[in-house]
Design a protein around this motif. Structure first.
Motif, PDB file in Angstrom:
ATOM      1  N   TYR A  27       0.789  -1.242   0.000  1.00 21.97           N
ATOM      2  CA  TYR A  27       0.000   0.000   0.000  1.00 21.97           C
ATOM      3  C   TYR A  27       0.818   1.287   0.000  1.00 21.97           C
ATOM      4  O   TYR A  27       0.279   2.343  -0.303  1.00 21.97           O
ATOM      5  CB  TYR A  27      -0.951   0.002   1.198  1.00 21.97           C
ATOM      6  CG  TYR A  27      -1.940  -1.125   1.168  1.00 21.97           C
ATOM      7  CD1 TYR A  27      -2.949  -1.148   0.202  1.00 21.97           C
ATOM      8  CD2 TYR A  27      -1.876  -2.176   2.071  1.00 21.97           C
ATOM      9  CE1 TYR A  27      -3.854  -2.197   0.143  1.00 21.97           C
ATOM     10  CE2 TYR A  27      -2.774  -3.223   2.028  1.00 21.97           C
ATOM     11  CZ  TYR A  27      -3.754  -3.228   1.059  1.00 21.97           C
ATOM     12  OH  TYR A  27      -4.650  -4.263   1.011  1.00 21.97           O
ATOM     13  N   MET A  28       2.086   1.219   0.330  1.00 21.12           N
ATOM     14  CA  MET A  28       2.879   2.442   0.386  1.00 21.12           C
ATOM     15  C   MET A  28       3.502   2.742  -0.976  1.00 21.12           C
ATOM     16  O   MET A  28       4.687   3.061  -1.080  1.00 21.12           O
ATOM     17  CB  MET A  28       3.951   2.320   1.467  1.00 21.12           C
ATOM     18  CG  MET A  28       4.444   3.653   2.010  1.00 21.12           C
ATOM     19  SD  MET A  28       3.118   4.648   2.685  1.00 21.12           S
ATOM     20  CE  MET A  28       3.872   6.261   2.696  1.00 21.12           C
ATOM     21  N   ARG A  29       2.713   2.676  -2.029  1.00 21.63           N
ATOM     22  CA  ARG A  29       3.164   2.985  -3.387  1.00 21.63           C
ATOM     23  C   ARG A  29       1.950   3.198  -4.282  1.00 21.63           C
ATOM     24  O   ARG A  29       0.825   2.816  -3.919  1.00 21.63           O
ATOM     25  CB  ARG A  29       4.034   1.865  -3.946  1.00 21.63           C
ATOM     26  CG  ARG A  29       3.361   0.479  -3.982  1.00 21.63           C
ATOM     27  CD  ARG A  29       4.293  -0.545  -4.589  1.00 21.63           C
ATOM     28  NE  ARG A  29       3.840  -1.909  -4.436  1.00 21.63           N
ATOM     29  CZ  ARG A  29       2.955  -2.510  -5.224  1.00 21.63           C
ATOM     30  NH1 ARG A  29       2.414  -1.845  -6.237  1.00 21.63           N
ATOM     31  NH2 ARG A  29       2.600  -3.763  -5.008  1.00 21.63           N
ATOM     32  N   PRO A  30       2.136   3.811  -5.463  1.00 21.91           N
ATOM     33  CA  PRO A  30       1.018   3.993  -6.401  1.00 21.91           C
ATOM     34  C   PRO A  30       0.451   2.643  -6.848  1.00 21.91           C
ATOM     35  O   PRO A  30       1.117   1.606  -6.702  1.00 21.91           O
ATOM     36  CB  PRO A  30       1.668   4.737  -7.579  1.00 21.91           C
ATOM     37  CG  PRO A  30       2.897   5.343  -7.020  1.00 21.91           C
ATOM     38  CD  PRO A  30       3.371   4.420  -5.944  1.00 21.91           C
ATOM     39  N   PRO A  31      -0.778   2.640  -7.423  1.00 21.97           N
ATOM     40  CA  PRO A  31      -1.424   1.376  -7.814  1.00 21.97           C
ATOM     41  C   PRO A  31      -0.798   0.732  -9.050  1.00 21.97           C
ATOM     42  O   PRO A  31      -1.327   0.792 -10.147  1.00 21.97           O
ATOM     43  CB  PRO A  31      -2.873   1.792  -8.082  1.00 21.97           C
ATOM     44  CG  PRO A  31      -2.781   3.215  -8.482  1.00 21.97           C
ATOM     45  CD  PRO A  31      -1.657   3.790  -7.678  1.00 21.97           C
ATOM     46  N   MET A  32       0.360   0.118  -8.863  1.00 25.22           N
ATOM     47  CA  MET A  32       0.986  -0.668  -9.925  1.00 25.22           C
ATOM     48  C   MET A  32       0.916  -2.134  -9.514  1.00 25.22           C
ATOM     49  O   MET A  32       0.911  -2.444  -8.329  1.00 25.22           O
ATOM     50  CB  MET A  32       2.446  -0.283 -10.125  1.00 25.22           C
ATOM     51  CG  MET A  32       2.717   1.189 -10.275  1.00 25.22           C
ATOM     52  SD  MET A  32       4.494   1.433 -10.376  1.00 25.22           S
ATOM     53  CE  MET A  32       4.570   3.140  -9.842  1.00 25.22           C
ATOM     54  N   THR A  33       0.892  -2.996 -10.473  1.00 21.12           N
ATOM     55  CA  THR A  33       0.850  -4.419 -10.166  1.00 21.12           C
ATOM     56  C   THR A  33       2.202  -5.043 -10.465  1.00 21.12           C
ATOM     57  O   THR A  33       2.733  -4.911 -11.562  1.00 21.12           O
ATOM     58  CB  THR A  33      -0.243  -5.133 -10.988  1.00 21.12           C
ATOM     59  OG1 THR A  33      -0.032  -4.855 -12.372  1.00 21.12           O
ATOM     60  CG2 THR A  33      -1.616  -4.673 -10.581  1.00 21.12           C
ATOM     61  N   PHE A  34       2.755  -5.712  -9.470  1.00 23.38           N
ATOM     62  CA  PHE A  34       4.011  -6.440  -9.616  1.00 23.38           C
ATOM     63  C   PHE A  34       3.743  -7.932  -9.501  1.00 23.38           C
ATOM     64  O   PHE A  34       2.740  -8.362  -8.916  1.00 23.38           O
ATOM     65  CB  PHE A  34       5.016  -6.010  -8.544  1.00 23.38           C
ATOM     66  CG  PHE A  34       5.437  -4.578  -8.638  1.00 23.38           C
ATOM     67  CD1 PHE A  34       6.155  -4.120  -9.727  1.00 23.38           C
ATOM     68  CD2 PHE A  34       5.111  -3.674  -7.624  1.00 23.38           C
ATOM     69  CE1 PHE A  34       6.551  -2.794  -9.814  1.00 23.38           C
ATOM     70  CE2 PHE A  34       5.501  -2.355  -7.703  1.00 23.38           C
ATOM     71  CZ  PHE A  34       6.227  -1.908  -8.806  1.00 23.38           C
ATOM     72  N   ALA A  35       4.651  -8.712 -10.051  1.00 21.34           N
ATOM     73  CA  ALA A  35       4.488 -10.167 -10.007  1.00 21.34           C
ATOM     74  C   ALA A  35       4.476 -10.676  -8.569  1.00 21.34           C
ATOM     75  O   ALA A  35       3.808 -11.667  -8.247  1.00 21.34           O
ATOM     76  CB  ALA A  35       5.610 -10.832 -10.798  1.00 21.34           C
ATOM     77  N   ALA A  36       5.217  -9.978  -7.699  1.00 20.70           N
ATOM     78  CA  ALA A  36       5.323 -10.433  -6.301  1.00 20.70           C
ATOM     79  C   ALA A  36       4.096 -10.095  -5.462  1.00 20.70           C
ATOM     80  O   ALA A  36       3.937 -10.623  -4.352  1.00 20.70           O
ATOM     81  CB  ALA A  36       6.564  -9.817  -5.657  1.00 20.70           C
ATOM     82  N   ASP A  37       3.208  -9.226  -5.976  1.00 23.06           N
ATOM     83  CA  ASP A  37       2.061  -8.762  -5.181  1.00 23.06           C
ATOM     84  C   ASP A  37       1.179  -9.909  -4.699  1.00 23.06           C
ATOM     85  O   ASP A  37       0.721  -9.919  -3.554  1.00 23.06           O
ATOM     86  CB  ASP A  37       1.219  -7.768  -5.991  1.00 23.06           C
ATOM     87  CG  ASP A  37       1.884  -6.402  -6.078  1.00 23.06           C
ATOM     88  OD1 ASP A  37       2.958  -6.240  -5.479  1.00 23.06           O
ATOM     89  OD2 ASP A  37       1.325  -5.524  -6.741  1.00 23.06           O
ATOM     90  N   LYS A  38       0.935 -10.860  -5.599  1.00 18.36           N
ATOM     91  CA  LYS A  38       0.038 -11.966  -5.237  1.00 18.36           C
ATOM     92  C   LYS A  38       0.624 -12.790  -4.102  1.00 18.36           C
ATOM     93  O   LYS A  38      -0.081 -13.158  -3.149  1.00 18.36           O
ATOM     94  CB  LYS A  38      -0.222 -12.850  -6.454  1.00 18.36           C
ATOM     95  CG  LYS A  38      -1.013 -12.180  -7.562  1.00 18.36           C
ATOM     96  CD  LYS A  38      -1.221 -13.136  -8.716  1.00 18.36           C
ATOM     97  CE  LYS A  38      -1.956 -12.464  -9.874  1.00 18.36           C
ATOM     98  NZ  LYS A  38      -2.144 -13.373 -11.018  1.00 18.36           N
ATOM     99  N   LEU A  39       1.919 -13.091  -4.201  1.00 19.83           N
ATOM    100  CA  LEU A  39       2.566 -13.891  -3.152  1.00 19.83           C
ATOM    101  C   LEU A  39       2.596 -13.140  -1.829  1.00 19.83           C
ATOM    102  O   LEU A  39       2.361 -13.718  -0.769  1.00 19.83           O
ATOM    103  CB  LEU A  39       3.986 -14.262  -3.588  1.00 19.83           C
ATOM    104  CG  LEU A  39       4.095 -15.226  -4.773  1.00 19.83           C
ATOM    105  CD1 LEU A  39       5.553 -15.425  -5.174  1.00 19.83           C
ATOM    106  CD2 LEU A  39       3.461 -16.578  -4.439  1.00 19.83           C
ATOM    107  N   VAL A  40       2.886 -11.840  -1.890  1.00 19.65           N
ATOM    108  CA  VAL A  40       2.926 -11.023  -0.678  1.00 19.65           C
ATOM    109  C   VAL A  40       1.549 -10.961  -0.040  1.00 19.65           C
ATOM    110  O   VAL A  40       1.403 -11.069   1.185  1.00 19.65           O
ATOM    111  CB  VAL A  40       3.443  -9.606  -0.998  1.00 19.65           C
ATOM    112  CG1 VAL A  40       3.311  -8.697   0.220  1.00 19.65           C
ATOM    113  CG2 VAL A  40       4.903  -9.658  -1.434  1.00 19.65           C
ATOM    114  N   SER A  41       0.501 -10.787  -0.861  1.00 17.87           N
ATOM    115  CA  SER A  41      -0.867 -10.719  -0.326  1.00 17.87           C
ATOM    116  C   SER A  41      -1.286 -12.047   0.301  1.00 17.87           C
ATOM    117  O   SER A  41      -2.016 -12.061   1.297  1.00 17.87           O
ATOM    118  CB  SER A  41      -1.850 -10.322  -1.428  1.00 17.87           C
ATOM    119  OG  SER A  41      -1.866 -11.280  -2.456  1.00 17.87           O
TER     120      SER A  41
END
Length: 480
Positions: A424-438
Motif C-alpha cells: 500500500y505504500m506505493r502507487p497502484p501498480m501491479t508487480f508479479a510479487a504482489d500476489k505472493l505477498v498478499s
C-alpha cells in the motif's frame, strides 16, 4: 480520456423551499434563529451535565449524548441551507451530496437507536429499580452508546453500497469482475486449493481452540489473554473474508464476482484488517504497561478500559474501511473487467477504472499506506521501550518470560505489517510479487498466529492440554 467521454452529473442544483427572493430571506432568518437555539441549547445542556457531578448518572449521560446528536444532526444540513438562501445559484458537488447523504442518515439513524436506549434506561429505572445501578453500570452505558454508532454506520454503509449497485445497473458499465487468481494452470490450481484449504482449516481450528481455551480457563481471564482471544477472532474473520471464495474459484472455470460483492469484500477486508492493526497496538500497549509499570497494571488495564479499547479499534477500523471503500464506489468501470488478483482490493480495482484515479491513489497511500507505516513505527518504538525495561530485570526467569511474550508479539507484527507496507505504500501498480505477498498477510499470517502464541506461552499450552484432556475423556465416556 475515458472520463471526458462520459456523460455524467458532477454537481446538483438545490431548488430549495421557494424561488421567491423575499421568502428566502424570511426562511434564512427563521432557520438561523432555530439553528442558534439548537446550538446554544444543546451546548448548554452538555456543559451543565459535564460540570455538575450530581448529574453524572445514566439518564443524564444519555441526555447529554442526545444533545450532542441533535447538535450534529442539524449541522449536517442547516449551515449549507443558510448559505444557499443567500446565493443565486445553489449547487452542491456529487461527492459533497453523497457525504451529506451519509452523515444525515448516519447521525439520524444513531439518534433513532439512541432514543431506544433512553426508553430502555427509563424502563429499567421504573420497572426494576433495585437492579438499576447494576444493569445500567457505567461501562454498560458506554458500550450501549458505542453500539448505536456502530449499528448506524453499518446500516448507512450498506445503503450506500446498494445505492451504488443500483447506479451501476442504470449505466452502461461493468457489473461483474473476473478474478484471474494466482495461475491459469489447472494442475497448479488444484495444488493451491489444497494448500489454501489446509491453511484455512489450521486458521479456523487453531483460533477457535484458543478462543475456547481462554473462555473456559478462568486462570486466563486477564487483559493479555482477553486481547489474545480477540486477535484470534480477528484472524478467523480476516481469513474468512477472502479464503472461502478463493477456494471455490480454484474449482470453477469461470471465476466471477459481482460489483456489489467485490465492493463488500473490499470493505470487510480493510475493516477487519485495519481493526487487527489497531488491535496489535493495544496488545503492545498492554505489554508496555505490564512490564514497564507493573504496580499500576490492574488499575490501568481494568476490564472496563479493555472493553473500551477494543470497541475503539472496531470504530477506527470501520472509519478506515469506509474512507478506503467510498472512493472506490465513485470509480467508473467500463472494461476490461479482469482483476489480476484472487480477491478484490484497492490497487487491482483502481488499475481497471476508466475514470480519474488520482484521488483514489492519494487516499490509498495516505490511508492504508500511512496507517501501515505509522502502526509499525509505533509498535517498534513501544517494543523498544519494553526491551530496554526487560534488560533491567535482574531475575533471569522473569527476563526470559517477559522477552518470550514480547518476541511472539514482534514476530506477528513483522509478518503482518511488512507485506502491508510493501503493497500500500506505493502507487497502484501491479508487480508479479504482489500476489505472493498478499497471500502471506491475508492467509499465512492468520494461520501462523495460533502456533506463534501457543508454542511460546506455557500457560496457554497447559490450558490447552487440560482442555484436550477434558474433550478426550468426554468423548471416551460417551463413546463407551
Amino acid at each position: 480520456m475515458a472520463v471526458m467521454n462520459e456523460t455524467r452529473v458532477t454537481e446538483f442544483i438545490f431548488l430549495g423551499l421557494t424561488s421567491n427572493r423575499d421568502l428566502q430571506i424570511v426562511f434564512f432568518v427563521l432557520f438561523l434563529v432555530m439553528y442558534l437555539l439548537t446550538v446554544t441549547g444543546n451546548l448548554f445542556i452538555l456543559i451543565t451535565i459535564y460540570v455538575d457531578s450530581h448529574l453524572h448518572s445514566p439518564m443524564y449521560f444519555f441526555l447529554s449524548h442526545l444533545s450532542f446528536l441533535d447538535l450534529t444532526f442539524s449541522t449536517v444540513t442547516v449551515p449549507r441551507a443558510l448559505v444557499h438562501f443567500l446565493l443565486p445559484r445553489k449547487t452542491i458537488s456529487y461527492s459533497e451530496c453523497i457525504t451529506q447523504l451519509f452523515f444525515f442518515h448516519f447521525i439520524g439513524g444513531t439518534e433513532c437507536f439512541h432514543l431506544n436506549l433512553m426508553a430502555f434506561d427509563r424502563y429499567v429505572a421504573i420497572c426494576n429499580p433495585l437492579r438499576y445501578t447494576t444493569v445500567m453500570s457505567r461501562h454498560v452505558c458506554l458500550l450501549l452508546v458505542v453500539s448505536t454508532w456502530i449499528i448506524s454506520c453499518v446500516s448507512v454503509s450498506l445503503q450506500l453500497i446498494i445505492w451504488g449497485e443500483m447506479a451501476v445497473m442504470n449505466e452502461t458499465r461493468v457489473t461483474e469482475f473476473i478474478l484471474l487468481g494466482l495461475t491459469s494452470n489447472r494442475d497448479l490450481q488444484i495444488i493451491f486449493f489444497v494448500l489454501f484449504l489446509v491453511m484455512y482449516l489450521l486458521t479456523v481450528t487453531g483460533n477457535l481452540f484458543i478462543l475456547i481455551t481462554i473462555y473456559v480457563d478462568s486462570h486466563l481471564h486477564s487483559p493479555m489473554y482477553f486481547f489474545l482471544s480477540h486477535l484470534s477472532f480477528l484472524d478467523l474473520t480476516f481469513s474468512t473474508v477472502t479464503v472461502p471464495r478463493a477456494l471455490v474459484h480454484f474449482l470453477l472455470l469461470r471465476k466471477t464476482i459481482s460489483y456489489s460483492e467485490c465492493i463488500t469484500q473490499l470493505f470487510f477486508f480493510h475493516f477487519i484488517g485495519s481493526t487487527e492493526s489497531f488491535h496489535l497496538i493495544l496488545m503492545a500497549y498492554d505489554r508496555y504497561v505490564a512490564i514497564c509499570n507493573p504496580l499500576r497494571y490492574t488499575i490501568v488495564m481494568s476490564r472496563q478500559v479493555c472493553l473500551l479499547l477494543v470497541v475503539s479499534t472496531w470504530l477506527c477500523g470501520f472509519f478506515h474501511a469506509f474512507v478506503q471503500t467510498f472512493p472506490a464506489i465513485q470509480l467508473f468501470f467500463c472494461g476490461p473487467n479482469e482483476i489480476n488478483y484472487f480477491f478484490c482490493d484497492s490497487h487491482p480495482l483502481t488499475v481497471l477504472a476508466c475514470s480519474s484515479t488520482y484521488i483514489n491513489e492519494i487516499i490509498v497511500m495516505a490511508n492504508s499506506g500511512t496507517l501501515s507505516v505509522v502502526c509499525f513505527l509505533m509498535l517498534s518504538i513501544s517494543y523498544g521501550y519494553i526491551i530496554s525495561t526487560i534488560l533491567k530485570i535482574r531475575s533471569t526467569e522473569g527476563r526470559w518470560k517477559a522477552f518470550s511474550t514480547c518476541a511472539s508479539h514482534l514476530m506477528v507484527v513483522t509478518l503482518f505489517f511488512g507485506p502491508c507496507v510493501f503493497i500500500y505504500m506505493r502507487p497502484p501498480m501491479t508487480f508479479a510479487a504482489d500476489k505472493l505477498v498478499s497471500i502471506f498477510y491475508a492467509i499465512v499470517t492468520p494461520s501462523l498466529n495460533p502456533f506463534i502464541y501457543t508454542l511460546r506461552n506455557d500457560e496457554v499450552k497447559k490450558s490447552m492440554k487440560k482442555l484436550g484432556g477434558r474433550i478426550a475423556s468426554f468423548l471416551g465416556t460417551h463413546g463407551n
